[in-house]
Design a protein around this motif. Structure first.
Motif, PDB file in Angstrom:
ATOM      1  N   THR A  66       0.869  -1.243   0.046  1.00  0.00           N
ATOM      2  CA  THR A  66       0.132   0.003  -0.067  1.00  0.00           C
ATOM      3  C   THR A  66       0.967   1.296   0.099  1.00  0.00           C
ATOM      4  O   THR A  66       1.801   1.390   0.904  1.00  0.00           O
ATOM      5  CB  THR A  66      -1.051  -0.048   1.323  1.00  0.00           C
ATOM      6  OG1 THR A  66      -1.754  -1.238   1.162  1.00  0.00           O
ATOM      7  CG2 THR A  66      -1.759   1.230   1.132  1.00  0.00           C
ATOM      8  N   HIS A  67       0.584   2.223  -0.912  1.00  0.00           N
ATOM      9  CA  HIS A  67       1.374   3.248  -1.082  1.00  0.00           C
ATOM     10  C   HIS A  67       0.523   4.285  -1.738  1.00  0.00           C
ATOM     11  O   HIS A  67      -0.297   4.109  -2.627  1.00  0.00           O
ATOM     12  CB  HIS A  67       2.742   3.120  -1.803  1.00  0.00           C
ATOM     13  CG  HIS A  67       2.714   2.944  -3.288  1.00  0.00           C
ATOM     14  ND1 HIS A  67       2.135   1.374  -3.685  1.00  0.00           N
ATOM     15  CD2 HIS A  67       2.644   3.413  -4.226  1.00  0.00           C
ATOM     16  CE1 HIS A  67       2.253   1.316  -4.976  1.00  0.00           C
ATOM     17  NE2 HIS A  67       2.469   2.591  -5.296  1.00  0.00           N
ATOM     18  N   ARG A  68       0.902   5.702  -1.495  1.00  0.00           N
ATOM     19  CA  ARG A  68       0.255   6.891  -2.170  1.00  0.00           C
ATOM     20  C   ARG A  68       1.401   7.844  -2.987  1.00  0.00           C
ATOM     21  O   ARG A  68       1.052   8.615  -3.671  1.00  0.00           O
ATOM     22  CB  ARG A  68      -0.528   7.606  -1.190  1.00  0.00           C
ATOM     23  CG  ARG A  68      -1.734   6.916  -0.373  1.00  0.00           C
ATOM     24  CD  ARG A  68      -2.405   7.976   0.309  1.00  0.00           C
ATOM     25  NE  ARG A  68      -1.138   8.311   1.666  1.00  0.00           N
ATOM     26  CZ  ARG A  68      -1.554   8.325   2.843  1.00  0.00           C
ATOM     27  NH1 ARG A  68      -2.497   8.145   3.406  1.00  0.00           N
ATOM     28  NH2 ARG A  68      -0.441   8.324   3.694  1.00  0.00           N
TER      29      ARG A  68
END
Length: 70
Positions: free
Chosen positions: A49-51
């Motif tokens: 999970t990453h933005r």
């Protein structure tokens, strides 16, 4: 006896070119590699999970350390 500048120049001339100088980072080469990966792994998704690229880097590093902590 060669001077310091002459010895350094001779040494640098004898070394092979760096990867970047040979074109390993050329845009067309990168595009070909990415195309090959897309064809080989068409359904690939990132499980981390990453933005942002920074968060992806940190998540990658932490995930690599997770097996050592267990």
């Amino acid at each position: 006896m060669p001077t310091r500048k002459t010895a350094a120049k001779t040494r640098s001339q004898a070394q092979p070119e760096s990867r970047a100088a040979r074109g390993d980072l050329a845009p067309d080469r990168i595009a070909a590699i990415l195309k090959g990966l897309d064809e080989a792994y068409p359904e690939a998704v990132c499980a981390l999970t990453h933005r942002s690229p920074w968060e992806l880097l940190v998540a990658t590093i932490l995930s690599a350390h997770a097996p050592m902590c267990a």
